[in-house]
Design a protein around this motif. Structure first.
Motif, PDB file in Angstrom:
ATOM      1  N   MET A 184      47.074  28.273  52.056  1.00  0.00           N
ATOM      2  CA  MET A 184      46.604  29.245  51.164  1.00  0.00           C
ATOM      3  C   MET A 184      47.428  30.377  51.019  1.00  0.00           C
ATOM      4  N   THR A 185      47.909  30.922  49.906  1.00  0.00           N
ATOM      5  CA  THR A 185      48.576  32.178  49.920  1.00  0.00           C
ATOM      6  C   THR A 185      47.950  33.309  48.925  1.00  0.00           C
ATOM      7  N   LYS A 186      48.607  34.467  49.177  1.00  0.00           N
ATOM      8  CA  LYS A 186      48.128  35.585  48.322  1.00  0.00           C
ATOM      9  C   LYS A 186      47.792  35.228  46.868  1.00  0.00           C
ATOM     10  N   ALA A 187      48.579  34.466  46.204  1.00  0.00           N
ATOM     11  CA  ALA A 187      48.375  33.958  44.819  1.00  0.00           C
ATOM     12  C   ALA A 187      47.003  33.108  44.675  1.00  0.00           C
ATOM     13  N   ASP A 188      46.533  32.435  45.666  1.00  0.00           N
ATOM     14  CA  ASP A 188      45.328  31.779  45.620  1.00  0.00           C
ATOM     15  C   ASP A 188      44.058  33.030  45.798  1.00  0.00           C
ATOM     16  N   ILE A 189      44.164  34.011  46.495  1.00  0.00           N
ATOM     17  CA  ILE A 189      43.210  34.992  46.375  1.00  0.00           C
ATOM     18  C   ILE A 189      43.291  35.667  45.024  1.00  0.00           C
ATOM     19  N   VAL A 190      44.322  35.988  44.642  1.00  0.00           N
ATOM     20  CA  VAL A 190      44.511  36.710  43.213  1.00  0.00           C
ATOM     21  C   VAL A 190      43.920  35.998  42.075  1.00  0.00           C
ATOM     22  N   GLU A 191      43.915  34.660  42.400  1.00  0.00           N
ATOM     23  CA  GLU A 191      43.258  33.618  41.300  1.00  0.00           C
ATOM     24  C   GLU A 191      41.741  33.692  41.464  1.00  0.00           C
ATOM     25  N   ARG A 192      41.505  33.707  42.707  1.00  0.00           N
ATOM     26  CA  ARG A 192      39.945  33.717  42.659  1.00  0.00           C
ATOM     27  C   ARG A 192      39.480  35.123  42.183  1.00  0.00           C
ATOM     28  N   ILE A 193      39.870  36.214  42.486  1.00  0.00           N
ATOM     29  CA  ILE A 193      39.380  37.370  41.984  1.00  0.00           C
ATOM     30  C   ILE A 193      39.485  37.568  40.266  1.00  0.00           C
ATOM     31  N   HIS A 194      40.729  37.027  40.065  1.00  0.00           N
ATOM     32  CA  HIS A 194      40.881  36.975  38.567  1.00  0.00           C
ATOM     33  C   HIS A 194      39.613  36.044  38.071  1.00  0.00           C
ATOM     34  N   GLN A 195      39.254  35.068  38.428  1.00  0.00           N
ATOM     35  CA  GLN A 195      38.161  34.252  37.882  1.00  0.00           C
ATOM     36  C   GLN A 195      36.643  34.896  38.096  1.00  0.00           C
ATOM     37  N   LYS A 196      36.604  35.551  39.255  1.00  0.00           N
ATOM     38  CA  LYS A 196      35.336  36.010  39.758  1.00  0.00           C
ATOM     39  C   LYS A 196      34.948  37.154  38.794  1.00  0.00           C
ATOM     40  N   ILE A 197      35.847  38.124  38.788  1.00  0.00           N
ATOM     41  CA  ILE A 197      35.412  39.374  38.083  1.00  0.00           C
ATOM     42  C   ILE A 197      36.258  39.723  36.619  1.00  0.00           C
ATOM     43  N   GLY A 198      37.161  38.719  36.274  1.00  0.00           N
ATOM     44  CA  GLY A 198      37.628  38.719  34.937  1.00  0.00           C
ATOM     45  C   GLY A 198      38.689  39.841  34.761  1.00  0.00           C
TER      46      GLY A 198
END
Lengths: 92, 94
Positions: free
Chosen positions: B1-15
């Motif tokens: 997992m990298t930073k990009a995966d964390i970014v993706e999760r925040i994008h999906q979770k908070i919009g």
């Protein structure tokens, strides 16, 4: 610095954030790392460091009080290796 | 997992947009780095502590030549995982 202080500082840098949403952002960062490690994946954050799982082998030990031999099972432990950039910044 | 995966999760979770999410993740790690650079420790409840430790000069040996050398004093970063995180990682396989 504690997690709540970190949450406050993140709010100060992003005008679209309030405390509540900032908390979700910060929690998501650490929860993501935890979940990846739980599934056996490693986590690599460029410029910061990487988190991996290390296997600790089971061993036989002794209860110092009773002298009884006890078997300690194998377990996993999270390990953090500091990234190059951060390592250099910490050291000066 | 990298930073990009964390970014993706925040994008999906908070919009937030991916760009905004990426900036926030950068802020989080940037703040962590600046704090540690100043020598201050970081305590994340339920996750662990990042602690800067001062190491003194010590004498070491070059294993190849046997020559004695001085390893200079330096500051290092250690991560001490919390019991909660350790338990979470070990409970998964059971």
């Amino acid at each position: 610095m504690t997690k709540s202080e970190l949450i406050e500082k993140v709010v100060q840098t992003h005008s679209m954030l309030n405390m509540k949403v900032s908390e979700v952002v910060v929690n998501t960062v650490f929860d993501s790392i935890e979940e990846a490690l739980k599934s056996g994946d490693k986590v690599e954050i460029r410029g910061f460091g990487s988190f991996t799982i290390r296997e600790r082998l089971g061993r036989e030990a002794r209860n110092p009080k009773s002298g009884e031999v006890v078997r300690i099972p194998s377990k996993k432990t999270p390990f953090f290796k500091t990234g190059k950039d951060l390592k250099e910044r910490v050291n000066c | 997992m990298t930073k990009a995966d964390i970014v993706e999760r925040i994008h999906q979770k908070i919009g937030f947009s991916k760009k905004e999410s990426a900036e926030m993740v950068e802020t989080v790690f940037g703040l962590l780095k600046n704090t540690l650079e100043s020598g201050e420790k970081i305590k994340i409840a339920g996750f662990g502590n990042f602690v800067v430790k001062q190491k003194a000069d010590r004498r070491g040996r070059n294993p190849q030549t046997g020559e004695t050398i001085t390893i200079n004093a330096r500051r290092i970063l250690t991560f001490k995982p919390s019991q909660v995180l350790k338990n979470a990682i070990n409970s998964e396989e059971k």
